[in-house]
Design a protein around this motif. Structure first.
Motif, mmCIF file in Angstrom:
data_model
loop_
_atom_site.group_PDB
_atom_site.id
_atom_site.type_symbol
_atom_site.label_atom_id
_atom_site.label_comp_id
_atom_site.label_asym_id
_atom_site.label_seq_id
_atom_site.Cartn_x
_atom_site.Cartn_y
_atom_site.Cartn_z
ATOM 1 N N VAL A 63 0.838 -1.198 0.000
ATOM 2 C CA VAL A 63 0.000 0.000 0.000
ATOM 3 C C VAL A 63 0.875 1.251 0.000
ATOM 4 O O VAL A 63 0.664 2.188 -0.788
ATOM 5 N N VAL A 64 1.916 1.257 0.869
ATOM 6 C CA VAL A 64 2.806 2.421 0.974
ATOM 7 C C VAL A 64 3.541 2.635 -0.344
ATOM 8 O O VAL A 64 3.615 3.752 -0.859
ATOM 9 N N LEU A 65 4.080 1.550 -0.898
ATOM 10 C CA LEU A 65 4.771 1.642 -2.189
ATOM 11 C C LEU A 65 3.818 2.130 -3.267
ATOM 12 O O LEU A 65 4.190 2.929 -4.118
ATOM 13 N N GLY A 66 2.581 1.629 -3.213
ATOM 14 C CA GLY A 66 1.579 2.050 -4.185
ATOM 15 C C GLY A 66 1.368 3.551 -4.138
ATOM 16 O O GLY A 66 1.354 4.214 -5.175
ATOM 17 N N PHE A 67 1.286 4.099 -2.913
ATOM 18 C CA PHE A 67 1.095 5.541 -2.768
ATOM 19 C C PHE A 67 2.350 6.311 -3.136
ATOM 20 O O PHE A 67 2.275 7.465 -3.553
ATOM 21 N N ALA A 68 3.532 5.668 -2.976
ATOM 22 C CA ALA A 68 4.781 6.348 -3.338
ATOM 23 C C ALA A 68 4.960 6.367 -4.842
ATOM 24 O O ALA A 68 5.479 7.332 -5.392
ATOM 25 N N VAL A 69 4.533 5.281 -5.500
ATOM 26 C CA VAL A 69 4.718 5.172 -6.955
ATOM 27 C C VAL A 69 3.669 6.007 -7.685
ATOM 28 O O VAL A 69 3.958 6.602 -8.708
ATOM 29 N N PHE A 70 2.467 6.070 -7.126
ATOM 30 C CA PHE A 70 1.349 6.734 -7.799
ATOM 31 C C PHE A 70 1.676 8.180 -8.195
ATOM 32 O O PHE A 70 1.425 8.558 -9.339
ATOM 33 N N PRO A 71 2.239 9.010 -7.297
ATOM 34 C CA PRO A 71 2.592 10.383 -7.692
ATOM 35 C C PRO A 71 3.561 10.436 -8.854
ATOM 36 O O PRO A 71 3.545 11.376 -9.641
ATOM 37 N N LEU A 72 4.433 9.432 -8.974
ATOM 38 C CA LEU A 72 5.391 9.419 -10.079
ATOM 39 C C LEU A 72 4.667 9.398 -11.416
ATOM 40 O O LEU A 72 5.201 9.876 -12.412
ATOM 41 N N LEU A 73 3.445 8.863 -11.415
ATOM 42 C CA LEU A 73 2.685 8.770 -12.658
ATOM 43 C C LEU A 73 2.441 10.157 -13.242
ATOM 44 O O LEU A 73 2.374 10.301 -14.449
ATOM 45 N N TRP A 74 2.251 11.173 -12.378
ATOM 46 C CA TRP A 74 2.094 12.510 -12.938
ATOM 47 C C TRP A 74 3.335 13.398 -12.749
ATOM 48 O O TRP A 74 3.552 14.303 -13.519
ATOM 49 N N CYS A 75 4.141 13.130 -11.722
ATOM 50 C CA CYS A 75 5.331 13.956 -11.488
ATOM 51 C C CYS A 75 6.293 13.877 -12.673
ATOM 52 O O CYS A 75 6.803 14.902 -13.139
ATOM 53 N N ILE A 76 6.561 12.664 -13.142
ATOM 54 C CA ILE A 76 7.538 12.502 -14.222
ATOM 55 C C ILE A 76 7.035 13.149 -15.519
ATOM 56 O O ILE A 76 7.749 13.975 -16.095
ATOM 57 N N PRO A 77 5.807 12.853 -15.988
ATOM 58 C CA PRO A 77 5.349 13.499 -17.231
ATOM 59 C C PRO A 77 5.285 15.017 -17.117
ATOM 60 O O PRO A 77 5.625 15.727 -18.064
ATOM 61 N N MET A 78 4.839 15.543 -15.955
ATOM 62 C CA MET A 78 4.730 16.999 -15.801
ATOM 63 C C MET A 78 6.100 17.653 -15.815
ATOM 64 O O MET A 78 6.284 18.710 -16.416
ATOM 65 N N THR A 79 7.081 17.021 -15.147
ATOM 66 C CA THR A 79 8.439 17.577 -15.128
ATOM 67 C C THR A 79 9.037 17.549 -16.532
ATOM 68 O O THR A 79 9.674 18.514 -16.963
ATOM 69 N N ILE A 80 8.795 16.462 -17.256
ATOM 70 C CA ILE A 80 9.288 16.369 -18.646
ATOM 71 C C ILE A 80 8.600 17.424 -19.508
ATOM 72 O O ILE A 80 9.243 18.085 -20.334
ATOM 73 N N TYR A 81 7.286 17.639 -19.295
ATOM 74 C CA TYR A 81 6.536 18.627 -20.068
ATOM 75 C C TYR A 81 7.109 20.026 -19.823
ATOM 76 O O TYR A 81 7.324 20.800 -20.773
ATOM 77 N N VAL A 82 7.378 20.355 -18.546
ATOM 78 C CA VAL A 82 7.945 21.670 -18.196
ATOM 79 C C VAL A 82 9.319 21.825 -18.841
ATOM 80 O O VAL A 82 9.645 22.872 -19.411
ATOM 81 N N TYR A 83 10.132 20.754 -18.765
ATOM 82 C CA TYR A 83 11.471 20.776 -19.356
ATOM 83 C C TYR A 83 11.381 21.064 -20.850
ATOM 84 O O TYR A 83 12.087 21.939 -21.375
ATOM 85 N N ASN A 84 10.490 20.377 -21.552
ATOM 86 C CA ASN A 84 10.340 20.556 -22.995
ATOM 87 C C ASN A 84 9.805 21.950 -23.316
ATOM 88 O O ASN A 84 10.238 22.572 -24.290
ATOM 89 N N ALA A 85 8.870 22.436 -22.499
ATOM 90 C CA ALA A 85 8.293 23.755 -22.730
ATOM 91 C C ALA A 85 9.357 24.838 -22.592
ATOM 92 O O ALA A 85 9.400 25.788 -23.379
#
Ligand SMILES: [Zn+2]
Length: 116
Positions: free
Chosen positions: A60-82
């Motif tokens: 459960v803890v790992l699930g909650f830790a991994v879940f934010p990565l689902l949007w953190c990584i794409p958003m950070t990449i999007y900002v980087y590209n922008a």
């Protein structure tokens, strides 16, 4: 307690039967071993149950830790590209970054790119 071999009554602490000389200790010892085995089996089961509970908590803890990565990584990449491609970033994106990725990062993005 009675002798296993001849049935004579034994006193507590007798190692040998006073009548026939049969060793008394053995039977008691076997009983103790049997009790130890039962105890060990029960203890192992409860340890396994505790281990299982920790597995569930860890999942459960790992699930909650991994879940934010689902949007953190794409958003950070999007900002980087922008930034790299000088593409416009919407206020909505910056607020989302501020809320979900990095509070300070989002503030800097809002301050650094105030056009929209
Ligand atoms: Zn005996």
């Amino acid at each position: 307690m009675y002798c296993r071999k001849c049935g004579a009554e034994l006193k507590d602490g007798d190692i040998f039967c006073p009548k026939c000389g049969q060793k008394v200790e053995e039977e008691v010892h076997q009983e103790t071993v049997r009790q130890e085995v039962v105890y060990k089996r029960q203890r192992d089961e409860s340890l396994c149950n505790v281990g299982f509970i920790f597995c569930v908590i860890g999942t459960v803890v790992l699930g909650f830790a991994v879940f934010p990565l689902l949007w953190c990584i794409p958003m950070t990449i999007y900002v980087y590209n922008a930034i790299k491609d000088k593409k416009p970033m919407s206020v909505g994106l910056k607020v989302c970054v501020l809320l979900f990725v990095s509070l300070i990062g989002g503030i800097f993005l809002l301050l650094g790119d105030p056009d929209e």
